[in-house]
Scaffold this active site. Structure first.
Site, PDB file in Angstrom:
ATOM      1  N   CYS A  84       0.840  -1.206   0.000  1.00 19.62           N
ATOM      2  CA  CYS A  84       0.000   0.000   0.000  1.00 19.62           C
ATOM      3  C   CYS A  84       0.873   1.254   0.000  1.00 19.62           C
ATOM      4  CB  CYS A  84      -0.921  -0.029   1.223  1.00 19.62           C
ATOM      5  SG  CYS A  84      -1.834   1.486   1.510  1.00 19.62           S
ATOM      6  N   CYS A  87      -0.139   3.997   2.483  1.00 16.68           N
ATOM      7  CA  CYS A  87       0.265   3.623   3.842  1.00 16.68           C
ATOM      8  C   CYS A  87       1.669   4.131   4.150  1.00 16.68           C
ATOM      9  CB  CYS A  87       0.220   2.107   4.022  1.00 16.68           C
ATOM     10  SG  CYS A  87      -1.410   1.357   3.846  1.00 16.68           S
TER      11      CYS A  87
END
Length: 331
Positions: A84, A87
């Site tokens: 991700c 993230c």
């Protein structure tokens, strides 16, 4: 103590309003008079707790330890994955802000790919997603890589919510509430901006259990500025508390079961569902009932659902689905 209201795009009244509702539904007891059910009484959750760090890896196997820790110190939960990219943008912001708060918050990172039970428990429909645990209770915060100042604002609101529930402890690392970063400048505690006057009056009224005054204050704030989305969300939240005040869970559930087509009874059960975080159940109950109602009943249900959108958060995926379903019924 005045309470900083949850941001309409983040805490949204914490979605799980159980801590307030449990107190509001206790006859004669003001909303802020006792501790939330399932938590230690206010005043017993302060003090320091010795920890090896302010940063931890949370797993399906060890998360009960952090539930226990949340009785003393608010636990921030970062749901992430290696693949991700957003993230990776959010992670250093969280690390830096946890350091700034000098032990008032602890960060637990959860790899969603390796921990499906926690991912489901926190209802993470997309990542990054950030939640918290206060007094053993989950609180949804936000999803996505939002700017640092917005994250800081959410943390301020989280600390206010924690204080309301008596969770005022501090993590002490190596005998002092410090971070792994070790930078003294990062240990400065941010000073929250004061609430607008009507918001402050509303939250002080909520503490006293005076929901009528809180409702009036929010309505005044909205009259002065119809774009005050925080006041709109606050009005929806405190109106829900006022409707549930003095009523028992068994009373509400029993009335709803015995009168499945009664609008008022079903609206109250939906209120109860929202207060406990059962958002999908509340929406499904009312949207299933909607086609059977006359014009007045449909208007009452539509108005209540719009209030729920404010409480849960207009960007929440459960709200997006419910909004689409409502639109299909209206047009």
């Amino acid at each position: 103590m005045s309470q900083i209201p949850p941001s309409p795009t983040n805490l949204r009244g914490a979605v799980d309003l159980t801590s307030l509702v449990n107190r509001a539904m206790t006859s004669g007891q003001p909303a802020a008079a006792g501790a939330a059910a399932g938590t230690a009484p206010a005043g017993e959750q302060g003090g320091d707790v010795a920890l090896p760090s302010l940063y931890f890896e949370g797993t399906d196997a060890n998360f009960n330890d952090f539930l226990d820790l949340s009785m003393t110190v608010p636990v921030v939960v970062d749901l992430w994955a290696e693949w991700c990219e957003p993230c990776k943008q959010l992670s250093p912001i969280l690390d830096r802000l946890i350091a700034e708060y000098g032990g008032r918050l602890v960060l637990v990172k959860v790899d969603v790919d390796a921990n499906p039970q926690l991912t489901q428990a926190f209802q993470a429909q997309s990542i990054p997603a950030v939640a918290a645990v206060i007094g053993g209770r989950p609180v949804q915060l936000f999803a996505g890589a939002i700017p640092e100042q917005q994250v800081r604002d959410v943390f301020e609101q989280l600390l206010q919510l924690a204080a309301q529930n008596g969770v005022t402890g501090r993590a002490a690392v190596d005998g002092a509430a410090v971070s792994e970063a070790g930078d003294a400048a990062e240990q400065a505690e941010p000073t929250p901006e004061p609430l607008p006057p009507h918001h402050a009056e509303a939250y002080e009224a909520i503490e006293r259990g005076d929901f009528d005054t809180a409702i009036a204050e929010y309505k005044t704030a909205i009259a002065q500025d119809p774009r005050d989305s925080m006041a709109v969300a606050g009005l929806a939240q405190v109106s829900l508390l006022a409707r549930l005040a003095g009523k028992s869970l068994d009373e509400i559930r029993s009335a709803g079961a015995s009168a499945p087509d009664d609008v008022d009874a079903q609206l109250l059960v939906a209120d109860l569902d929202i207060s406990g975080g059962h958002v999908d159940d509340a929406f499904d109950r009312l949207l299933t009932l909607f086609p059977k109602l006359d014009a007045a009943g449909k208007d009452a249900v539509r108005t209540r659902i719009l209030d729920y959108f404010e409480i849960v958060g207009v960007d929440d995926q459960r709200v997006v689905k419910a909004r689409a379903r409502l639109a299909s019924l209206l047009y």
